[in-house]
Structures are given as C-alpha cells and as structure tokens.
Motif scaffolding. Structure first.
Motif, short mmCIF file in Angstrom:
data_model
loop_
_atom_site.label_atom_id
_atom_site.label_comp_id
_atom_site.label_asym_id
_atom_site.label_seq_id
_atom_site.Cartn_x
_atom_site.Cartn_y
_atom_site.Cartn_z
N UNK A 14 98.54 -35.87 -59.73
CA UNK A 14 98.93 -34.92 -60.79
C UNK A 14 100.00 -35.52 -61.70
N UNK A 15 100.89 -36.30 -61.11
CA UNK A 15 101.91 -36.97 -61.91
C UNK A 15 101.26 -38.00 -62.84
N UNK A 16 100.32 -38.75 -62.31
CA UNK A 16 99.60 -39.72 -63.13
C UNK A 16 98.80 -39.01 -64.21
N UNK A 17 98.20 -37.87 -63.88
CA UNK A 17 97.42 -37.11 -64.87
C UNK A 17 98.30 -36.69 -66.04
N UNK A 18 99.51 -36.29 -65.76
CA UNK A 18 100.42 -35.89 -66.83
C UNK A 18 100.73 -37.07 -67.74
N UNK A 19 100.87 -38.26 -67.15
CA UNK A 19 101.11 -39.47 -67.95
C UNK A 19 99.91 -39.76 -68.86
N UNK A 20 98.71 -39.62 -68.31
CA UNK A 20 97.50 -39.89 -69.08
C UNK A 20 97.38 -38.92 -70.25
N UNK A 21 97.62 -37.65 -69.99
CA UNK A 21 97.50 -36.64 -71.04
C UNK A 21 98.54 -36.87 -72.13
N UNK A 22 99.76 -37.22 -71.73
CA UNK A 22 100.81 -37.47 -72.72
C UNK A 22 100.45 -38.66 -73.61
N UNK A 23 99.81 -39.67 -73.03
CA UNK A 23 99.49 -40.89 -73.79
C UNK A 23 98.19 -40.79 -74.58
#
Length: 313
Positions: free
Chosen positions: A288-297
């Motif tokens: 979920x933390x990685x998903x947030x990074x992907x969405x932000x980028x």
C-alpha cells in the motif's frame, strides 16, 4: 502489442453519431489501413487475440508435396481507426477495440485493463529490461519507455501495419538505444535461448480481430515465458474472463509459474493475471505504501491493484 487485450466494452459503446473515422497522413500507411465505420454499435472494450498462431502453414488443394508445409505470409485483418470524445481507437476491421489513446495525453494509459498490466510496478521499482508481446497502440510500450529512463524496452509485433500506425497515429517514439520494436512472431521471440533469464518484466497481450482469447496459450508457451524472466521477474497477461480460454490459460500459467494472481475483472470481461517465477508472500502494508508512491508519480490507481491482489489471499 499486437492488438490490445480484448474486451468488449459493453460498458463503453461508441456513440454512433459522434464516433468518426479519421484520415491517415502517410501514403504508405494509407495503403494498408482502412477507416473504421461510424456505425459501430456497442463496442466491447478490449479483446485481442494474436495472429501469431495462425501463420498459415497449410497446403492448399493440388499443392505439390515438396511445397507442403511451406510457411506462407501471414494474413492480417485490416487496421482501422475511430475517434470519440477525444480518444482514438484501434480496431482490426471489427468493432472490437484493440487499444486506445487520449489524443491530448498520448503517453497516458487510457484503458483500465492496460493500467492493471502495470501492476508489476508494485514489486519492481527499477526494471532494466521490459518486454511487451503484442504492440496494440503502444500504450504500455510508451509508458515504460517514458517512466523508466534507465530501462531497455522492447515490443514484439507480427503485423507491420500495426507498427506503422502506432508511429503515425499513436505517437510511438522512434527506436533508439533503449527502445526496440521487433516485427516478428512472439512465440519465436520468447523461445529464443538468448532471452533466458534476461527479462525483468514481461507484458503479454496477444489477441486478433476475432477476440476469442489469447492465441499463444499453451503450457509450453508459458514455460518459455517463465524461463525468459530474471530471478525475480514478473509477467502480466491480459485474459478474457467470461470465455473458456480463461480457465485454459490459468491452468497453463499455473503449470509454468510458482504463483499466479488474478486482479478483478474490468471492462465487463478483461482480467489481468500476474505470474511470479517464485512464490511470494505479500507484505500488504509495504505494498500500500508503494501504491501511494506510484499514484503520486503517475496518477495510476495502484491502491486498487493491491486490493485486488489481497483478495487472492
């Protein structure tokens, strides 16, 4: 991709009044590409099946035995285009959508199933070698090329008209030292011993105009896909959930891979499967933390991918 994953976007019909055929600027493309009729009716969003398995090796009546089995030049359905609401669609002479591009955002991945094909990003932040089997409109190829500037990106497409139309109408960039577009059979590519252990990400989307399920769907094909992956490599595959080919493909993938995970169905039919060379035990807080990074980028809906993976456990 040799045509985008198949679906019948029952939820995404092209409006008969607003959908329009578009003109093609290049004469060499015009010779091979026809225009999509505006009377498309309901469009099923993406089902693609590849021409690869239909490379016409049968001999016709009266053929000399010496000529029997000689491979003929593959026959391809006509490449056709349509536009609606600022989106350009690729077809193979039918109402089936093989891919799409938002004209004002040519590098954005427009179709949800194609976005899900990028779910491998949850597990690999910096791939070195990305391969796409089946070019379609080049959406995944363009995204990988732009988003991962240190990666080598290769797309394999059998139909030369698809390659030409991607360059002329879907903003596929020219080849360079990082981007290769190969006109060849995906089955030949993946069985080449030079691929063994070399691919970090393999994206498979092989459909043709009939949209009856992936053409390359045998255990032998998926074993070759597995063997082409690096130690922690991942494959994503576009499947058609409400078709008999779905169970056949899952069975073949599970024969070849230690773990296969299916994401929720989208477009009333498309299901993306992730195949892992080695079994994983997901760390969901980290995902979920990685998903947030992907969405932000990238603005891709990566949280929904994690939710989909979680539903498998």
């Amino acid at each position: 991709m040799q045509v985008y994953p198949m679906i019948a976007c029952r939820s995404c019909p092209l409006d008969r009044k607003n959908a329009s055929a578009i003109s093609l600027p290049q004469r060499q493309v015009r010779d091979k590409v026809s225009f999509c009729n505006s009377n498309l009716g309901n469009i099923m969003l993406i089902r693609r099946k590849s021409i690869e398995a239909q490379a016409n090796t049968k001999a016709g009546p009266g053929t000399d035995k010496a000529k029997a089995g000689v491979t003929r030049k593959p026959r391809f359905a006509p490449v056709t285009l349509s536009e609606q609401d600022g989106i350009r669609y690729l077809h193979f002479g039918t109402e089936w959508v093989q891919g799409a591009m938002r004209i004002r955002k040519p590098d954005w991945i427009e179709l949800e199933y194609a976005q899900q094909m990028m779910s491998w990003m949850l597990f690999n932040k910096a791939p070195e070698n990305i391969v796409q089997l089946g070019l379609g409109t080049g959406a995944l190829t363009k995204f990988g090329y732009r988003q991962f500037p240190k990666a080598r990106v290769t797309a394999v497409e059998l139909n030369p008209s698809v390659i030409a139309i991607c360059h002329s109408m879907f903003k596929l960039p020219p080849e360079d030292d990082r981007l290769s577009i190969l006109e060849m059979d995906a089955n030949d590519f993946i069985h080449d011993d030079r691929r063994a252990g070399a691919i970090d990400v393999l994206q498979v989307d092989l459909y043709d105009a009939t949209a009856r399920g992936p053409v390359l769907d045998t255990p032998e094909f998926y074993v070759a896909c597995r063997d082409s992956l690096s130690e922690h490599g991942i494959m994503t595959v576009n499947l058609f959930g409400d078709h008999p080919s779905y169970a056949k493909n899952l069975k073949a993938m599970r024969y070849a891979f230690d773990q296969v995970i299916s994401l929720p169905e989208v477009h009333d039919g498309n299901i993306v499967a992730l195949a892992f060379k080695h079994k994983i035990q997901p760390d969901f807080p980290a995902l979920y933390e990685r998903a947030a990074e992907i969405t932000a980028a990238t603005k891709l809906p990566a949280k929904s991918w994690v939710n989909g993976i979680k539903s498998n456990f």
